[in-house]
Enzyme design. Structure first.
Site, PDB file in Angstrom:
ATOM      1  N   ASP A 134       0.887  -1.137  -0.130  1.00 37.93           N
ATOM      2  CA  ASP A 134      -0.164   0.164  -0.162  1.00 37.93           C
ATOM      3  C   ASP A 134       0.716   1.407   0.041  1.00 37.93           C
ATOM      4  O   ASP A 134       1.497   1.656   1.024  1.00 37.93           O
ATOM      5  CB  ASP A 134      -0.868   0.003   1.171  1.00 37.93           C
ATOM      6  CG  ASP A 134      -2.229   0.867   1.046  1.00 37.93           C
ATOM      7  OD1 ASP A 134      -2.390   1.162  -0.090  1.00 37.93           O
ATOM      8  OD2 ASP A 134      -2.989   1.208   1.920  1.00 37.93           O
ATOM      9  N   LYS A 163      -8.016  -1.496   3.418  1.00 33.23           N
ATOM     10  CA  LYS A 163      -7.421  -0.228   3.537  1.00 33.23           C
ATOM     11  C   LYS A 163      -7.060   0.341   5.037  1.00 33.23           C
ATOM     12  O   LYS A 163      -6.295   0.712   5.490  1.00 33.23           O
ATOM     13  CB  LYS A 163      -8.109   0.832   3.044  1.00 33.23           C
ATOM     14  CG  LYS A 163      -7.552   2.279   2.514  1.00 33.23           C
ATOM     15  CD  LYS A 163      -6.280   2.235   1.877  1.00 33.23           C
ATOM     16  CE  LYS A 163      -6.558   2.437   0.368  1.00 33.23           C
ATOM     17  NZ  LYS A 163      -4.974   2.635  -0.222  1.00 33.23           N
ATOM     18  N   LYS A 181      -8.544  14.273  -3.098  1.00 29.55           N
ATOM     19  CA  LYS A 181      -8.921  13.736  -1.818  1.00 29.55           C
ATOM     20  C   LYS A 181      -8.907  14.874  -0.583  1.00 29.55           C
ATOM     21  O   LYS A 181      -7.880  15.609  -0.849  1.00 29.55           O
ATOM     22  CB  LYS A 181      -7.862  12.614  -1.604  1.00 29.55           C
ATOM     23  CG  LYS A 181      -8.238  12.061  -0.413  1.00 29.55           C
ATOM     24  CD  LYS A 181      -7.345  10.684  -0.102  1.00 29.55           C
ATOM     25  CE  LYS A 181      -6.033  11.276   0.216  1.00 29.55           C
ATOM     26  NZ  LYS A 181      -5.117  10.189   0.616  1.00 29.55           N
ATOM     27  N   LYS A 231       2.605   1.953   3.313  1.00 26.86           N
ATOM     28  CA  LYS A 231       1.972   2.032   4.520  1.00 26.86           C
ATOM     29  C   LYS A 231       2.134   0.852   5.453  1.00 26.86           C
ATOM     30  O   LYS A 231       2.221   0.962   6.749  1.00 26.86           O
ATOM     31  CB  LYS A 231       0.405   2.202   4.260  1.00 26.86           C
ATOM     32  CG  LYS A 231      -0.015   3.497   3.619  1.00 26.86           C
ATOM     33  CD  LYS A 231      -1.613   3.488   4.148  1.00 26.86           C
ATOM     34  CE  LYS A 231      -2.554   3.968   3.114  1.00 26.86           C
ATOM     35  NZ  LYS A 231      -2.148   4.574   1.842  1.00 26.86           N
TER      36      LYS A 231
HETATM   37  P1  NAI Z   1      -8.427   3.272  -9.706  1.00 29.36           P
HETATM   38  O1  NAI Z   1      -9.504   2.639  -9.612  1.00 29.36           O
HETATM   39  O2  NAI Z   1      -8.448   4.736 -10.677  1.00 29.36           O
HETATM   40  O3  NAI Z   1      -7.281   2.180 -10.560  1.00 29.36           O
HETATM   41  C1  NAI Z   1      -7.605   1.183 -10.529  1.00 29.36           C
HETATM   42  C2  NAI Z   1      -7.716   0.331 -11.929  1.00 29.36           C
HETATM   43  O4  NAI Z   1      -7.684  -1.103 -11.735  1.00 29.36           O
HETATM   44  C3  NAI Z   1      -8.917   0.606 -12.591  1.00 29.36           C
HETATM   45  O5  NAI Z   1      -8.740   0.900 -13.943  1.00 29.36           O
HETATM   46  C4  NAI Z   1      -9.493  -0.914 -12.659  1.00 29.36           C
HETATM   47  O6  NAI Z   1     -10.345  -1.062 -13.833  1.00 29.36           O
HETATM   48  C5  NAI Z   1      -8.144  -1.709 -12.467  1.00 29.36           C
HETATM   49  N1  NAI Z   1      -8.565  -2.901 -12.048  1.00 29.36           N
HETATM   50  C6  NAI Z   1      -9.122  -3.754 -11.007  1.00 29.36           C
HETATM   51  N2  NAI Z   1      -9.047  -4.838 -11.018  1.00 29.36           N
HETATM   52  C7  NAI Z   1      -7.983  -5.417 -11.926  1.00 29.36           C
HETATM   53  C8  NAI Z   1      -7.400  -6.602 -12.313  1.00 29.36           C
HETATM   54  N3  NAI Z   1      -7.835  -7.665 -11.767  1.00 29.36           N
HETATM   55  N4  NAI Z   1      -6.474  -6.672 -13.104  1.00 29.36           N
HETATM   56  C9  NAI Z   1      -6.244  -5.311 -13.911  1.00 29.36           C
HETATM   57  N5  NAI Z   1      -6.697  -4.115 -13.651  1.00 29.36           N
HETATM   58  C10 NAI Z   1      -7.619  -4.180 -12.610  1.00 29.36           C
HETATM   59  O7  NAI Z   1      -7.521   3.609  -8.430  1.00 29.36           O
HETATM   60  P2  NAI Z   1      -6.265   4.434  -8.081  1.00 29.36           P
HETATM   61  O8  NAI Z   1      -6.552   5.820  -7.595  1.00 29.36           O
HETATM   62  O9  NAI Z   1      -5.285   4.398  -9.422  1.00 29.36           O
HETATM   63  O10 NAI Z   1      -5.595   3.334  -7.089  1.00 29.36           O
HETATM   64  C11 NAI Z   1      -4.952   2.299  -7.517  1.00 29.36           C
HETATM   65  C12 NAI Z   1      -4.728   1.548  -6.273  1.00 29.36           C
HETATM   66  O11 NAI Z   1      -3.591   2.153  -5.241  1.00 29.36           O
HETATM   67  C13 NAI Z   1      -5.873   1.213  -5.173  1.00 29.36           C
HETATM   68  O12 NAI Z   1      -5.738   0.080  -4.678  1.00 29.36           O
HETATM   69  C14 NAI Z   1      -5.556   2.374  -4.160  1.00 29.36           C
HETATM   70  O13 NAI Z   1      -6.139   1.813  -2.845  1.00 29.36           O
HETATM   71  C15 NAI Z   1      -4.030   2.088  -4.181  1.00 29.36           C
HETATM   72  N6  NAI Z   1      -3.710   3.522  -3.441  1.00 29.36           N
HETATM   73  C16 NAI Z   1      -3.609   4.623  -3.913  1.00 29.36           C
HETATM   74  C17 NAI Z   1      -3.202   5.866  -3.494  1.00 29.36           C
HETATM   75  C18 NAI Z   1      -3.122   6.890  -3.789  1.00 29.36           C
HETATM   76  O14 NAI Z   1      -3.030   8.202  -3.291  1.00 29.36           O
HETATM   77  N7  NAI Z   1      -3.819   7.194  -5.117  1.00 29.36           N
HETATM   78  C19 NAI Z   1      -2.407   5.728  -2.195  1.00 29.36           C
HETATM   79  C20 NAI Z   1      -2.282   4.310  -1.597  1.00 29.36           C
HETATM   80  C21 NAI Z   1      -2.826   3.266  -2.316  1.00 29.36           C
HETATM   81  C1  DG6 Z   2      -8.794   7.023   0.655  1.00 30.23           C
HETATM   82  O1  DG6 Z   2      -7.931   7.025   1.765  1.00 30.23           O
HETATM   83  C2  DG6 Z   2      -8.199   6.279  -0.400  1.00 30.23           C
HETATM   84  C3  DG6 Z   2      -6.862   5.918  -0.265  1.00 30.23           C
HETATM   85  O2  DG6 Z   2      -6.518   4.710  -1.384  1.00 30.23           O
HETATM   86  C4  DG6 Z   2      -5.745   6.709  -0.209  1.00 30.23           C
HETATM   87  O3  DG6 Z   2      -6.035   7.503  -0.946  1.00 30.23           O
HETATM   88  C5  DG6 Z   2      -4.595   6.089   0.069  1.00 30.23           C
HETATM   89  O4  DG6 Z   2      -4.601   4.888   0.571  1.00 30.23           O
HETATM   90  C6  DG6 Z   2      -3.728   7.257   0.524  1.00 30.23           C
HETATM   91  O5  DG6 Z   2      -3.649   6.992   1.738  1.00 30.23           O
HETATM   92  P1  DG6 Z   2      -2.666   8.086   2.775  1.00 30.23           P
HETATM   93  O6  DG6 Z   2      -3.098   7.809   3.983  1.00 30.23           O
HETATM   94  O7  DG6 Z   2      -1.550   7.394   2.367  1.00 30.23           O
HETATM   95  O8  DG6 Z   2      -2.658   9.429   2.352  1.00 30.23           O
END
Ligand code: NAI
Ligand code: DG6
Length: 520
Positions: free
Chosen positions: A317, A366, A407, A477
């Protein structure tokens, strides 16, 4: 491959450079403490271990495969590398911006080298210490359960400025994610509409096939192999930035050993997640695998497999905004002798990550990773906290479509001061979630690749570093650690380890900030 000429020349007999390798001798010092619980006495033994490191100085051609390429992070990551490579300048309502990598430690931070003759600190760019891959040179592809090309997907994400998106269009519209695997039970039901690019789903959105998951491993392995051959790559790194999955149940005989895990994959067991399939395929293709989401992809059988095959893994994460801040704030308060009693953390966001997390089982993954981040800081202070005492720590995440990727994070730190006083600190932070997370992806890949080029002498043989890359903890994380070792969450400690490791490799001592020139 390009050869490297060091710009930082350390006058020491501890290092030897050849055209392609750097060899460094270093005496590692530590203190081993034993505690006599009856007398409450501490016996401390100083230890020294002589180590020899070797760094391969050739920067390879690296491919990056993202699982979740069409998501907010996936598209922003791809866009950022193209924008920087093409030196794109774009208009915002505040004026023209030149593409940059702000927020990336490897690209936009510095490390202290030493002091000049006047005692002034001298810093150099992080990535000038030793050769590291330039993110502009990443060869990028990946999978997504959604078929959208990356230009459309980038527009759907609503992260980047309009002018930048239009300038990126000719590059982004050509990129389409590879078909992926879809295990509906692991991500939120609300994602089902998105799943129209899955090789285990009939005709777009038909029946999902979950019978023989080993075939899924083989398909992903072929994708990795073909990507490597087609692009003439030296190395491929696979990183999960797809939706947060629910936790897999840990079941004896199912995912507890490498052998049982393979058997269960072949039987199509329900508790094998898509992310575990990707990790198995990567390990079998000798590609390091990093987990940017909180779920327990790394079940014990998978960790055993990575150790057996000696392939790097890192997770879990991305530690981006709120949690990074928390690991700094908690350390500051507790190190100052102030007793944190509670932390209340609220988030609301309106991107697809937030939508997926509005489902309880995915939120739970999460919640676990966000909650663990102050544990080591609390445990470090036996004056403020009794053994096993914890703080009240609540984590709330709400989906609010209107705010999109911007966010909102609100935190209240409630602490006890001397003589019954109280200290309340409230934080209110708004930022584009994906612009915080994407530089972390860049750093995780660059550091993972760099660590694959390090060897350490053990019993007259050079060996790789340990399989579980806990040096990546700074960006994660809930750091995955070697069995028997507890995670270090405190951000400063995590950063110190990275900076000092780079320093010792070029023949410097770890930084101690004693500054005796000034103080004695
Ligand atoms: P998002 O939802 O925009 O992108 C995820 C993508 O994964 C989507 O396009 C979806 O269609 C695809 N997907 C789902 N299952 C799949 C699979 N089995 N195979 C291939 N593709 C698949 O999410 P975002 O914002 O890009 O975040 C991605 C991940 O990163 C999440 O799990 C989120 O919790 C984690 N994360 C994000 C942070 C941030 O600040 N943006 C920080 C910490 C973690
Ligand atoms: C809401 O908490 C969505 C999450 O995917 C966060 O954006 C992500 O885990 C980032 O969290 P943090 O606590 O590192 O800012």
């Amino acid at each position: 491959m390009t050869s490297f000429t060091p710009k930082i020349k350390v006058n020491t007999d501890r290092t030897t450079y050849s055209e392609t390798e750097l060899t460094t001798k270093y005496t590692y010092e530590n203190s081993i403490v034993s505690i006599n619980k009856e007398t409450n006495e501490y016996n401390v033994e100083n230890i020294e271990t002589d180590l020899t490191f070797k760094v391969d100085l050739k920067v390879p051609r690296v491919g990056v495969l993202l699982v979740g390429l069409g998501g907010n992070n996936g598209t922003t990551f791809t866009a950022a590398t193209i924008a920087n490579r093409e030196k794109i300048k774009f208009q915002t309502r505040e004026g023209e911006i030149e593409s940059n990598y702000f927020g990336s430690v490897t690209q936009s931070s510095t490390i202290k080298l030493g002091i000049d003759n006047n005692g002034k600190d001298i810093y150099v760019p992080f990535n000038s210490i030793l050769p590291m891959i330039n993110p502009n040179d990443f060869i990028i592809s990946g999978w997504d359960i959604n078929e959208m090309n990356l230009y459309d997907a980038m527009n759907r994400s609503k992260v980047l400025e309009y002018d930048l998106r239009e300038k990126l269009k000719p590059f982004m519209e050509k990129i389409k994610p590879m078909k992926s695997i879809y295990y509906p039970d692991f991500i939120a039901l609300n994602q089902d509409d998105r799943a129209n690019n899955c090789f285990n789903r009939e005709g777009g959105k038909g029946k999902v096939e979950l019978g023989n998951k080993w075939e899924h491993v083989e398909t992903i392995r072929n994708d990795i192999k073909n990507f490597k051959i087609k692009n003439n790559l030296d190395k491929v790194i696979v990183l999960w930035t797809a939706n947060t999955e629910r936790y897999s149940e840990l079941i004896e005989g199912v995912n507890d050993t490498s052998e049982n895990l393979i058997k269960s994959i072949k039987e199509g067991h329900n508790e094998i997640s898509a992310s575990t399939i990707f990790a198995v395929a990567s390990i079998l293709e000798n590609s390091p695998y990093i987990n940017g989401s909180p779920q327990n992809t790394f079940v014990p059988g998978l960790i055993e497999m990575a150790i057996e095959k000696d392939i790097f893994i890192g997770g879990d994460d991305f530690k981006s905004g709120q949690t990074k801040f928390k690991s700094v704030m908690a350390q500051y308060l507790v190190d100052a002798g102030i007793k944190i009693k509670s932390i209340a953390s609220y988030n609301h966001l309106g991107n697809n990550d937030g939508y997926n997390l509005s489902s309880p089982r995915q939120f739970r993954s999460k919640e676990i990773s966000k909650a663990s981040v102050v544990d080591d800081v609390i445990e470090s202070n036996g004056i403020l906290y009794k053994k096993d005492e914890s703080i009240d720590h609540c984590i709330v995440i709400k989906y609010l479509e209107a705010v999109g990727d911007s966010k909102v994070a609100m935190d209240e730190y409630y602490s006890e001061l001397m003589l019954g006083g109280h200290n309340r600190i409230s934080i209110h932070n708004i930022c584009e979630d994906s612009l915080l997370a994407t530089p972390l992806i860049i750093d995780l890949i660059i550091m993972t690749e760099f660590l694959t080029r390090i060897r350490v002498m053990k019993e007259d043989k050079y060996e790789k570093m340990y399989t579980i890359l806990s040096l990546l903890s700074y960006w994660l994380k809930a750091p995955l650690t070697r069995t028997g070792y507890e995670p270090i969450n405190a951000l400063n400690k995590q950063r110190m380890a990275i900076d000092n490791f780079l320093r010792i490799l070029i023949g410097l001592k770890p930084l101690d900030e004693l500054r005796f020139e000034e103080r004695l």
